[in-house]
Design a protein around this motif. Structure first.
Motif, PDB file in Angstrom:
ATOM      1  N   LEU A  68      -8.684 -51.757  17.474  1.00 24.91           N
ATOM      2  CA  LEU A  68      -9.975 -52.274  17.027  1.00 24.91           C
ATOM      3  C   LEU A  68      -9.798 -53.281  15.897  1.00 24.91           C
ATOM      4  N   GLU A  69      -8.858 -53.010  14.994  1.00 22.16           N
ATOM      5  CA  GLU A  69      -8.623 -53.937  13.895  1.00 22.16           C
ATOM      6  C   GLU A  69      -8.036 -55.247  14.407  1.00 22.16           C
ATOM      7  N   ILE A  70      -7.134 -55.173  15.370  1.00 20.08           N
ATOM      8  CA  ILE A  70      -6.577 -56.388  15.971  1.00 20.08           C
ATOM      9  C   ILE A  70      -7.684 -57.191  16.644  1.00 20.08           C
ATOM     10  N   HIS A  71      -8.565 -56.503  17.354  1.00 18.61           N
ATOM     11  CA  HIS A  71      -9.685 -57.186  18.029  1.00 18.61           C
ATOM     12  C   HIS A  71     -10.595 -57.853  17.008  1.00 18.61           C
ATOM     13  N   ARG A  72     -10.911 -57.143  15.923  1.00 19.41           N
ATOM     14  CA  ARG A  72     -11.816 -57.687  14.907  1.00 19.41           C
ATOM     15  C   ARG A  72     -11.199 -58.909  14.237  1.00 19.41           C
ATOM     16  N   LEU A  73      -9.935 -58.800  13.833  1.00 20.42           N
ATOM     17  CA  LEU A  73      -9.277 -59.915  13.150  1.00 20.42           C
ATOM     18  C   LEU A  73      -9.117 -61.115  14.083  1.00 20.42           C
ATOM     19  N   SER A  74      -8.777 -60.869  15.334  1.00 14.11           N
ATOM     20  CA  SER A  74      -8.603 -61.964  16.296  1.00 14.11           C
ATOM     21  C   SER A  74      -9.913 -62.693  16.533  1.00 14.11           C
ATOM     22  N   ALA A  75     -11.007 -61.941  16.667  1.00 12.24           N
ATOM     23  CA  ALA A  75     -12.313 -62.563  16.890  1.00 12.24           C
ATOM     24  C   ALA A  75     -12.718 -63.420  15.692  1.00 12.24           C
ATOM     25  N   ARG A  76     -12.492 -62.912  14.496  1.00 15.22           N
ATOM     26  CA  ARG A  76     -12.840 -63.681  13.303  1.00 15.22           C
ATOM     27  C   ARG A  76     -11.997 -64.954  13.206  1.00 15.22           C
ATOM     28  N   LEU A  77     -10.720 -64.851  13.529  1.00 16.29           N
ATOM     29  CA  LEU A  77      -9.850 -66.032  13.492  1.00 16.29           C
ATOM     30  C   LEU A  77     -10.299 -67.087  14.496  1.00 16.29           C
ATOM     31  N   ARG A  78     -10.651 -66.631  15.691  1.00 11.12           N
ATOM     32  CA  ARG A  78     -11.109 -67.596  16.709  1.00 11.12           C
ATOM     33  C   ARG A  78     -12.360 -68.321  16.225  1.00 11.12           C
ATOM     34  N   ALA A  79     -13.262 -67.582  15.585  1.00 18.46           N
ATOM     35  CA  ALA A  79     -14.495 -68.204  15.091  1.00 18.46           C
ATOM     36  C   ALA A  79     -14.193 -69.243  14.016  1.00 18.46           C
ATOM     37  N   LEU A  80     -13.282 -68.918  13.077  1.00 15.36           N
ATOM     38  CA  LEU A  80     -12.961 -69.849  11.994  1.00 15.36           C
ATOM     39  C   LEU A  80     -12.227 -71.078  12.508  1.00 15.36           C
ATOM     40  N   ARG A  81     -11.360 -70.872  13.507  1.00 17.52           N
ATOM     41  CA  ARG A  81     -10.571 -71.992  14.026  1.00 17.52           C
ATOM     42  C   ARG A  81     -11.369 -72.882  14.967  1.00 17.52           C
ATOM     43  N   ARG A  82     -12.422 -72.314  15.536  1.00 15.68           N
ATOM     44  CA  ARG A  82     -13.214 -73.083  16.505  1.00 15.68           C
ATOM     45  C   ARG A  82     -13.930 -74.243  15.836  1.00 15.68           C
ATOM     46  N   PHE A  83     -14.343 -74.049  14.602  1.00 18.12           N
ATOM     47  CA  PHE A  83     -15.066 -75.075  13.868  1.00 18.12           C
ATOM     48  C   PHE A  83     -14.374 -75.340  12.540  1.00 18.12           C
ATOM     49  N   ALA A  84     -14.613 -76.530  12.002  1.00 19.16           N
ATOM     50  CA  ALA A  84     -14.156 -76.842  10.654  1.00 19.16           C
ATOM     51  C   ALA A  84     -15.409 -77.006   9.800  1.00 19.16           C
ATOM     52  N   LEU A  85     -15.583 -78.160   9.174  1.00 20.63           N
ATOM     53  CA  LEU A  85     -16.788 -78.364   8.374  1.00 20.63           C
ATOM     54  C   LEU A  85     -18.050 -78.324   9.220  1.00 20.63           C
TER      55      LEU A  85
END
Length: 722
Positions: A68-85
């Motif tokens: 679950l922690e891997i899933h949570r961290l991966s999802a958050r990373l994808r969201a941050l990397r998908r967009f910049a400013l």
């Protein structure tokens, strides 16, 4: 764009006045802080994810928490990397003079805990979408950004107070915002989060209790509302999280799902499952359209799914004769009362194929009791399990049943159908009969689904028996190991309990475990788009997957191909869904007024009270009519001047499509939008409601140009645009 590059504004020369430091300096500083925080957060999350992945897998609760922690961290990373400013949608300034609040696709803070971006789904962000001049919600001003390639290429300011007029704001006529709605379309729905309007936002943020119907005509943003509402509810409503069933989004067809596939991920939401009604049933992918309208109407009746219960009950009738069972310890018997007791043992609601194992265990328990306590029960059980006569009689009395076989029997055995659906007339039974009972149609899917839910998966029972057999073999082997160790005089083996040791030595991972059907539910909330087309039987498919009866139902009664005479409340009440509220969308943001002027009479001719929305946009391009022979020339002309955008030819079975140009039927065009629509010979689409709806749907897919092709007339020139 590298988030360390803070040069966010790249306004064209025509907007040089908007580049004034007095207008954008504060934004530049905020974007610099956002960029730094994004870089820091991505680095920290990447390090944390790598650390968690290095942890040993383990088992049980520890393994679950790690995953679950891997899933949570991966999802958050994808969201941050998908967009910049461009994660920043805009800003709002309160009328109390406090600092601007920047609204983002997700929340973001800096190292000191200062809030840099407020998640669009939070209550603090609501005024950004919902404030109007009539209801400013405490705002002095609002700014929306237009991003292109990670840069701000325009922005739009609104002020709500007289004092804000004296401040730093670049005021545009509202047409600048409206014009942005006419930007070229792409194969995927474009990002519109920053342009959500107040009427749409009110629906997006409505509570999840009961069924909320979003009724709106073409171009009102029904699909936008449905998708954003799904993301909003998952974030804001604790009753709808994955652990509580999650959210299912049901679209009308696969081209639609492909078109909207990028929207939910762009909103930071990956847990919502999306599908069509066909996807809910294994046979759906290859199912054809029912060719006989009368048969389709019969199968659309929810009562047809009621026929499944008596059809299954015929496979659960206990034997009425006594069975003598030979064992090494003598003859034992099962009389009709014993059979009845065993057949009544499953809990109510247990699917037939799953209940079979419970009935079998009860049969064995009844027989074991007759042998007495002198023989170890496990020995009796093993002997009975190997008794071919007992297994044969039991299998005949309570067989494993496939849903497809059961429904096929209804269509091929008239007596069976008459018994299970006694309300059908002889003529209706005859109409439902077909030679190839397994030639599935879309109209069969609700019955197949109901049968599968009532029967359960026969393969699951087989897998369970194989698993038990594998574990039994493993235990027997370990039993032999323990006995040999004892015989060898090992003192530790003599001291330990034999059964405990055998069980601890058994490796249960050797036994296969099946994956659950991810679309079987139950779901905490279901969103349904183009819902006006669903039959009673199809509604039951969805209702059974949502015990809470929490729905978002999106549709337009005027776009129902087979008519929609009732109100939404009446229609859903007939399908067993109550507690219904209706919200209407009446502003058309997509379709230009020139096209709606042509389309409105088409639908009003058959549905005078149709909810035809008012267009807020005009292109100045009239609807064009031309001969069929000019189809390719029209497309070539458009493609030479439109290197971006999409077009669609609707109603031409002989056109295979080209780059940037789709070829669809009116049904498959529902929910989609194109810069150019070429509608081929609309009169061929038929008469009555179905034909009018198809024409209306096809015409209102266009966001810029509509060309209507008509059969060539001898010596008739192309009619000029009007």
């Amino acid at each position: 764009m590298n988030t360390t590059d803070t040069r966010a504004f790249q306004l064209p020369d025509t907007l040089a006045a908007k580049s004034s430091p007095a207008l954008i300096a504060a934004d530049e500083q905020q974007f610099a802080a956002i960029a730094a925080s994004l870089d820091s957060s991505i680095a920290a999350l990447s390090e944390r994810l790598a650390s968690v992945r290095r942890l040993p897998g383990g088992g049980g609760q520890a393994a679950l928490e790690r995953d679950l922690e891997i899933h949570r961290l991966s999802a958050r990373l994808r969201a941050l990397r998908r967009f910049a400013l461009d994660a920043c949608l805009g800003r709002i300034v309160a009328d109390d003079g406090s600092a601007p609040v920047y609204i983002g696709r997700f929340g973001l803070t800096d190292s000191s805990g200062r809030r840099l971006l407020v998640d669009w789904r939070t209550p603090a962000a609501e005024p950004f979408f919902a404030a109007t001049h009539a209801r400013p919600m405490g705002l002095a001003s609002r700014r929306r950004y237009r991003w292109t390639g990670g840069r701000v290429t325009d922005y739009w300011d609104e002020v709500f107070t007289a004092e804000a007029l004296q401040g730093n704001a670049a005021l545009d006529d509202q047409s600048a915002f409206i014009a942005s709605l006419g930007a070229s379309r792409s194969p995927h729905m474009r990002d519109v989060l920053g342009t959500i309007q107040a009427d749409q936002d009110a629906i997006i943020r409505a509570g999840s209790q009961g069924a909320l119907v979003v009724d709106g005509g073409p171009g009102t943003g029904k699909t936008v509302v449905a998708l954003h509402r799904a993301a909003y509810l998952v974030y804001s409503d604790p009753h709808l999280g994955e652990g509580r069933g999650g959210v299912l989004f049901v679209g009308p067809h696969q081209p639609y799902l492909s078109y909207v596939a990028d929207v939910l991920p762009s909103l930071g939401e990956e847990s919502v499952q999306t599908c069509t009604l066909r996807d809910l049933v294994a046979e759906g992918a290859a199912a054809a359209i029912e060719s006989d309208p009368a048969v389709a109407r019969l199968k659309a009746d929810a009562r047809m799914t009621d026929a499944i219960e008596p059809a299954v009950a015929l496979y659960e009738e206990p034997p009425t004769t006594t069975l003598l069972v030979e064992t090494p310890w003598g003859e034992i018997r099962l009389d009709p009362q014993d059979w009845a007791e065993a057949f009544a043992s499953p809990e109510p609601g247990t699917p037939h194929n799953e209940a079979r194992d419970q009935v079998w265990e009860t049969v064995l328990d009844i027989l074991i009791d007759q042998v007495g306590g002198e023989v170890p029960p496990h020995q009796v059980r093993r002997a009975l399990a190997r008794n071919d006569e007992l297994a044969r009689v039991f299998t005949r009395a309570w067989p494993l049943v496939e849903a497809s076989v059961l429904v096929a029997d209804l269509w091929s055995v008239p007596a069976y159908l008459r018994r299970c659906a006694p309300w059908l007339t002889p003529d209706e039974v005859a109409a439902l009969r077909r030679s190839d009972a397994s030639a599935w149609t879309v109209s069969d899917l609700p019955l197949l689904d109901a049968a599968r839910r009532r029967l359960g998966d026969p393969a699951a029972s087989r897998r369970r028996r194989r698993r038990e057999a594998t574990l039994a073999a493993e235990r027997e082997y370990m039993s032999q190991v323990v006995e040999r160790l004892k015989e060898a005089g090992d003192e530790l083996m003599q001291w330990m309990d034999g059964d405990d040791l055998r069980n601890s030595l058994v490796d249960e991972s050797v036994a296969p475990v099946g994956d659950p059907d991810l679309l079987a539910g139950p779901f905490a909330h279901i969103v349904v788009d183009e819902a006006q087309e669903l039959t009673d039987a199809e509604w039951r498919m969805l209702r059974e997957r949502c015990p809470s009866r929490s729905f978002t139902i999106v549709g337009d009664r005027a776009q129902a191909r087979h008519g929609f005479a009732q109100s939404w409340e009446e229609r859903l009440g007939r399908a067993g869904i109550s507690d219904v509220s209706v919200a209407s969308l009446t502003i058309n943001y997509r379709t230009p007024s020139e096209i709606m002027t042509e389309a409105e009479p088409v639908i009003r001719a058959v549905i005078p009270d149709a909810n035809v929305p008012v267009s807020v946009r005009s292109t100045g391009i009239p609807v064009r009519r031309a001969p069929l022979s000019q189809r390719d020339a029209i497309l070539d002309e458009w493609l030479t001047t439109h290197h971006e955008g999409t077009a669609c030819v609707i109603g031409d079975a002989g056109f295979a499509g080209r780059e940037q140009v789709n070829a669809l039927t009116p049904e498959l065009a529902k929910g989609l939008e194109f810069d150019l629509v070429v509608l081929v010979d609309p009169e061929r689409l038929g008469d009555g409601i179905e034909g009018a709806v198809d024409r209306y749907v096809a015409m209102t897919r266009a966001t810029e140009r509509l060309v209507i092709l008509v059969p060539d007339q001898p010596d008739q020139p192309d009619r000029p645009e009007r």
